[in-house]
Design an enzyme around this catalytic site. Structure first.
Site, PDB file in Angstrom:
ATOM      1  N   ARG A 173       0.847  -1.261   0.084  1.00  0.00           N
ATOM      2  CA  ARG A 173      -0.070   0.061  -0.217  1.00  0.00           C
ATOM      3  C   ARG A 173       0.862   1.309  -0.017  1.00  0.00           C
ATOM      4  O   ARG A 173       0.420   2.150  -0.570  1.00  0.00           O
ATOM      5  CB  ARG A 173      -0.999  -0.029   1.176  1.00  0.00           C
ATOM      6  CG  ARG A 173      -1.987  -0.993   1.273  1.00  0.00           C
ATOM      7  CD  ARG A 173      -2.469  -0.988   2.548  1.00  0.00           C
ATOM      8  NE  ARG A 173      -3.301   0.305   3.048  1.00  0.00           N
ATOM      9  CZ  ARG A 173      -4.320   0.850   2.853  1.00  0.00           C
ATOM     10  NH1 ARG A 173      -5.121   0.184   1.806  1.00  0.00           N
ATOM     11  NH2 ARG A 173      -4.740   1.843   3.250  1.00  0.00           N
ATOM     12  N   ARG A 279      -0.251   6.634  16.113  1.00  0.00           N
ATOM     13  CA  ARG A 279      -0.029   8.154  15.539  1.00  0.00           C
ATOM     14  C   ARG A 279      -1.073   9.096  16.356  1.00  0.00           C
ATOM     15  O   ARG A 279      -1.967   8.769  16.965  1.00  0.00           O
ATOM     16  CB  ARG A 279      -0.705   7.970  14.113  1.00  0.00           C
ATOM     17  CG  ARG A 279      -1.941   7.521  13.788  1.00  0.00           C
ATOM     18  CD  ARG A 279      -2.114   7.313  12.244  1.00  0.00           C
ATOM     19  NE  ARG A 279      -3.656   6.618  12.119  1.00  0.00           N
ATOM     20  CZ  ARG A 279      -4.274   6.600  11.080  1.00  0.00           C
ATOM     21  NH1 ARG A 279      -3.568   6.860   9.897  1.00  0.00           N
ATOM     22  NH2 ARG A 279      -5.428   6.389  10.867  1.00  0.00           N
TER      23      ARG A 279
HETATM   24  N1  UDP Z   1       2.931   1.407   8.328  1.00  0.00           N
HETATM   25  C1  UDP Z   1       4.078   1.403   9.045  1.00  0.00           C
HETATM   26  N2  UDP Z   1       4.577   2.475   9.734  1.00  0.00           N
HETATM   27  C2  UDP Z   1       4.064   3.896   9.226  1.00  0.00           C
HETATM   28  C3  UDP Z   1       2.912   3.741   8.434  1.00  0.00           C
HETATM   29  C4  UDP Z   1       2.042   2.672   7.983  1.00  0.00           C
HETATM   30  O1  UDP Z   1       4.652   0.622   9.281  1.00  0.00           O
HETATM   31  O2  UDP Z   1       4.570   4.879   9.353  1.00  0.00           O
HETATM   32  C5  UDP Z   1       2.369  -0.023   7.978  1.00  0.00           C
HETATM   33  C6  UDP Z   1       1.384  -0.628   8.776  1.00  0.00           C
HETATM   34  O3  UDP Z   1       1.324  -1.801   8.912  1.00  0.00           O
HETATM   35  C7  UDP Z   1       0.052   0.031   7.840  1.00  0.00           C
HETATM   36  C8  UDP Z   1       0.623  -0.243   6.628  1.00  0.00           C
HETATM   37  O4  UDP Z   1       1.997   0.239   6.430  1.00  0.00           O
HETATM   38  O5  UDP Z   1      -1.047  -0.675   8.402  1.00  0.00           O
HETATM   39  C9  UDP Z   1      -0.201   0.322   5.357  1.00  0.00           C
HETATM   40  O6  UDP Z   1       0.032   1.811   5.818  1.00  0.00           O
HETATM   41  P1  UDP Z   1      -1.385   2.725   5.392  1.00  0.00           P
HETATM   42  O7  UDP Z   1      -0.886   4.107   5.729  1.00  0.00           O
HETATM   43  O8  UDP Z   1      -1.803   2.472   4.284  1.00  0.00           O
HETATM   44  O9  UDP Z   1      -2.383   2.225   6.499  1.00  0.00           O
HETATM   45  P2  UDP Z   1      -3.723   2.735   7.059  1.00  0.00           P
HETATM   46  O10 UDP Z   1      -3.748   3.640   8.231  1.00  0.00           O
HETATM   47  O11 UDP Z   1      -4.374   3.250   5.794  1.00  0.00           O
HETATM   48  O12 UDP Z   1      -4.408   1.361   7.334  1.00  0.00           O
END
Ligand code: UDP
Length: 372
Positions: A173, A279
């Protein structure tokens, strides 16, 4: 006139309702057990700050599909918003997704795009085998140090399991960029409805053939009164968990009220494991066209979904996928019901994919001779 029931007034249910009511002239009843529409993209103005709140967490609309962007713009005016996430770590604050600035700052270098590409390829190591899971995929694309700093802890907190238990598709993603573009999404269209998502969904549902009933849970006995049912709730719940529970993560929020600007950005990620939340989001930054003296932010925590929690993210671990296949087989015994949306199809859907999938379900329904 076909008489159709749609369970769930989220984006899937609303888009499908509108298509069936408009294009197919069905009579559509939409139920939702919650007291508001728009499902998890529900927004409302905060009484204290005046800020538009994304009640179930940040929703940033982004798409590469012209048909979806056009569709959404029929029902909402979108304000410009580009998601530029920062990661706060023990080593400092870095730009996400991984881009040339992240790599150069993290390693104290001044690499060009081509040099950075070669550098990360070296860090990733040479393997011919396809990455089998999140961790292998991440390590291959960004190497061990960046993986540990930005993805390992965050993913453990977010998903509550080892990153090697998750499919590689979860990492896919995220883009990895060899330029200074820090736009989190690679899609050409991105924005946030200026009046919020709930106003958008309300407009989608505003059709004379649609009746919306909030605070109304689904009951199985209802199916007999309709020609067809579209169900956007959780498929395991529909079947009363008779085969077992599918895994979902849920999130909880801790509210912070402040004056002025709390953190200087809409989203700050906290990948370190010793910070308990994943976050922090400050919602007024999702509407940069508005000004507010007060501000409100939320620390986001992730946990396993218990019986009383709202399911957010389908976990899709191997055992979940096997169980989901069993539920899909069970669903085949109920041809009068179609399962739709994130919870109905047990898929990690972004809003644009949700709209696209609902339009496709309407197309398929239109093609069935009995639907006309
Ligand atoms: N992820 C991570 N660090 C970050 C952001 C995302 O490890 O700072 C990983 C986490 O496992 C997440 C995945 O990457 O579920 C996909 O990120 P995305 O931002 O698409 O997640 P969302 O918040 O949309 O589910």
């Amino acid at each position: 006139m076909k008489n159709v029931l749609i369970v769930g007034a989220g984006l899937s249910g609303a888009v499908l309702a509108r298509e069936l009511a408009g294009r197919l002239a069905c009579r559509v009843t939409v139920l939702d057990r919650r007291d508001h529409l728009a499902g998890n993209c529900h927004t409302r103005r905060d009484r204290v700050s005046g800020v538009m709140l994304h009640v179930y967490g940040p929703h940033i609309f982004h798409t590469g599909s012209g048909r979806v962007w056009e569709y959404a713009n029929r029902f909402a005016k979108f304000g410009p918003f580009i998601n530029r996430v920062k990661a706060v770590t023990k080593r400092g604050v870095f730009s996400l997704p991984i881009n040339l600035l992240t790599v150069n700052q993290f390693f104290g270098k001044t690499l060009t795009p081509a040099q950075a590409r070669a550098f990360l390829a070296e860090l990733g190591g040479v393997t011919d085998s396809e990455p089998r899971n999140f961790e292998e995929q991440a390590r291959k694309l960004v190497g061990g140090e960046l993986y540990e700093a930005f993805f390992h802890g965050y993913t453990k907190k977010q998903w509550g399991c080892e990153p090697r238990e998750l499919p590689a598709s979860v990492f896919q993603r995220l883009p990895v960029r060899f330029n200074y573009d820090d736009n989190y999404y690679a899609d050409p269209w991105q924005g946030i409805p200026v009046d919020g998502y709930s106003a958008m969904v309300e407009k989608i549902l505003a059709h004379p053939n649609i009746t919306l009933k909030l605070n109304t849970p689904f009951a199985h006995a209802l199916t007999a009164s309709f020609d067809h049912v579209f169900y956007s709730g959780a498929i395991d719940e529909f079947f009363n968990y008779q085969l077992g529970r599918l895994g979902y993560r849920t999130v909880t929020f801790e509210r912070i009220d402040a004056d002025g600007d709390y953190q200087g950005n809409a989203l700050l990620n906290y990948p370190d494991l010793d910070v308990p939340y994943t976050r922090v989001h400050e919602h007024k930054h999702f509407a940069p066209w508005e000004t507010h003296e007060k501000t409100v932010a939320f620390r986001e925590y992730s946990k396993e979904t218990g019986p009383d929690d709202l399911p957010y993210y389908p976990k899709n671990l191997a055992a979940d996928q096997a169980l989901h296949r069993q539920y899909v087989a069970l669903a085949k015994t109920r041809p009068e019901v179609t399962f739709i949306g994130r919870l109905g199809t047990y898929r990690y859907l972004d809003m644009d994919t949700t709209i696209d999938a609902a339009l496709t379900v309407a197309d398929e329904f239109a093609r069935q001779p009995a639907a006309r």
